[in-house]
Enzyme design. Structure first.
Site, PDB file in Angstrom:
ATOM      1  N   ARG A 244       0.835  -1.190   0.000  1.00  0.00           N
ATOM      2  CA  ARG A 244       0.000   0.000   0.000  1.00  0.00           C
ATOM      3  C   ARG A 244       0.873   1.245   0.000  1.00  0.00           C
ATOM      4  O   ARG A 244       1.911   1.292   0.651  1.00  0.00           O
ATOM      5  CB  ARG A 244      -0.913   0.021   1.226  1.00  0.00           C
ATOM      6  CG  ARG A 244      -2.139  -0.875   1.102  1.00  0.00           C
ATOM      7  CD  ARG A 244      -3.123  -0.289   0.085  1.00  0.00           C
ATOM      8  NE  ARG A 244      -4.305  -1.117  -0.090  1.00  0.00           N
ATOM      9  CZ  ARG A 244      -4.433  -2.082  -0.986  1.00  0.00           C
ATOM     10  NH1 ARG A 244      -3.410  -2.369  -1.789  1.00  0.00           N
ATOM     11  NH2 ARG A 244      -5.550  -2.753  -1.094  1.00  0.00           N
ATOM     12  N   GLU A 273      -1.207   8.262  -4.935  1.00  0.00           N
ATOM     13  CA  GLU A 273      -1.762   7.484  -6.042  1.00  0.00           C
ATOM     14  C   GLU A 273      -3.180   7.975  -6.351  1.00  0.00           C
ATOM     15  O   GLU A 273      -3.953   8.239  -5.433  1.00  0.00           O
ATOM     16  CB  GLU A 273      -1.801   6.011  -5.618  1.00  0.00           C
ATOM     17  CG  GLU A 273      -1.973   5.020  -6.738  1.00  0.00           C
ATOM     18  CD  GLU A 273      -1.763   3.581  -6.258  1.00  0.00           C
ATOM     19  OE1 GLU A 273      -2.556   2.727  -6.657  1.00  0.00           O
ATOM     20  OE2 GLU A 273      -0.806   3.328  -5.493  1.00  0.00           O
ATOM     21  N   HIS A 291       0.708  -0.055  -9.829  1.00  0.00           N
ATOM     22  CA  HIS A 291      -0.217  -0.808  -8.970  1.00  0.00           C
ATOM     23  C   HIS A 291      -0.814  -1.999  -9.718  1.00  0.00           C
ATOM     24  O   HIS A 291      -2.026  -2.114  -9.902  1.00  0.00           O
ATOM     25  CB  HIS A 291      -1.336   0.104  -8.442  1.00  0.00           C
ATOM     26  CG  HIS A 291      -1.966  -0.432  -7.185  1.00  0.00           C
ATOM     27  ND1 HIS A 291      -2.547   0.390  -6.238  1.00  0.00           N
ATOM     28  CD2 HIS A 291      -2.127  -1.698  -6.716  1.00  0.00           C
ATOM     29  CE1 HIS A 291      -3.025  -0.347  -5.243  1.00  0.00           C
ATOM     30  NE2 HIS A 291      -2.795  -1.619  -5.519  1.00  0.00           N
TER      31      HIS A 291
END
Length: 317
Positions: A244, A273, A291
């Protein structure tokens, strides 16, 4: 019943749901329009991955939602407890993408120790004019075999990562707030296997001992790796984050890369992000992916069928 798979779903998942009588909608709805779309189309199930957020506002605005599903592990883009308090089932697929994420970790590790991320940038530009220069620049590679991999978070993905590391001949150490020890079984193509027990240790000792560090933790309040933590690490450490964004202080990471304290980093997730900082994107010591930890055909197939199975079990049985 209608299912909105707003961030997509595999064909196998669609087939399973349609076979059970569900209508699957894969139209991509903008975040600010999700509530209106759900209500106007009588959607009962909302499926997301990491892009779409299902917060309190959507939950309150959409009384017809019966299930919220996350294709993947982390659920930080869903107000899980609030949804459950409203009688909504919240599901995810924690086991479906473990191998895919673990393989991406090693894609970044191999890229970092052999400078692939940088050579792939420079070979198209200078390969014909500065071949010998590039050859010299990338001649100090490092082997993973025999090195120590520190895994922060030894859950499903951490264990899948450990299996690959053990297969490569690495020493594996781990730190986890909830697990004291874990048996990791490495299976081979011919049916044989070996099992080893990994006892977890303090985060501080892991940082001091590891040659490479990989993070497998949920979203946190505050950094797991910041200035102080980097200072305790070995000089020349490699750091990979396919978990994360926000668990690594990116400003501290850039400084450590520039100083040589950190040899390289591999990042699949970012603090800001989906708009990573330009200093991260342009740094020649960082291997970058957008990602895609769970974005393999095999993982998406598993995720789709597992989501379908859970939805059918809840609403049909």
């Amino acid at each position: 019943m209608k299912v909105l798979a707003n961030d997509g779903i595999s064909k196998s998942g669609i087939i399973a749901l349609e076979k059970a009588g569900f209508e699957v909608i894969t139209t991509k709805v903008a975040q600010e329009q999700v509530a209106n779309y759900v209500n106007e189309n009588n959607v009962s199930v909302v499926l997301v991955r990491s892009a779409t957020k299902v917060r309190k506002d959507i939950i309150d605005a959409c009384p017809g939602i019966k299930i919220i599903g996350r294709g993947g592990v982390g659920m930080d883009n869903i107000d899980v407890e609030y949804a459950k308090s409203k009688g909504i089932s919240v599901i995810n697929t924690p086991a479906s993408s473990s191998e895919s994420v673990a393989e991406l970790v090693f894609a970044h590790l191999f890229s970092g120790v052999r400078f692939l991320h940088d050579s792939n940038r420079n070979m198209p530009l200078e390969g014909d004019s500065n071949f010998e220069g590039l050859k010299k620049a990338y001649s100090n590679g490092i082997e993973l075999r025999g090195k120590t991999l520190g895994i922060v978070g030894i859950g499903r993905i951490g264990q899948a990562t450990a299996k690959i590391a053990l297969g490569l001949g690495m020493k594996v150490i781990a730190s986890d707030s909830f697990i004291e020890k874990v048996d990791v079984k490495v299976e081979f193509f011919d049916g044989q296997s070996i099992t080893t027990t990994i006892k977890t240790q303090s985060l501080d000792s892991l940082f001091k001992e590891a040659d490479f560090i990989t993070l497998h933790v949920p979203a946190q309040e505050g950094y797991i790796i910041g200035v102080a933590e980097i200072e305790t690490m070995k000089t020349g450490v490699g750091i990979v984050n396919c978990a994360r964004g926000g668990v690594i202080d990116e400003v501290a990471l850039i400084k450590a890369l520039d100083s040589g304290k950190v040899l390289f980093a591999g990042l699949d997730v970012f603090e800001n992000e989906p708009n990573p900082e330009i200093t991260i994107l342009m740094n020649q010591k960082i291997s970058l992916t957008p990602h895609i930890g769970a974005a393999t055909l095999e993982a998406q197939d598993r995720i789709g069928t597992e989501l379908a199975s859970q939805i059918i079990s809840i609403l049909k049985n």
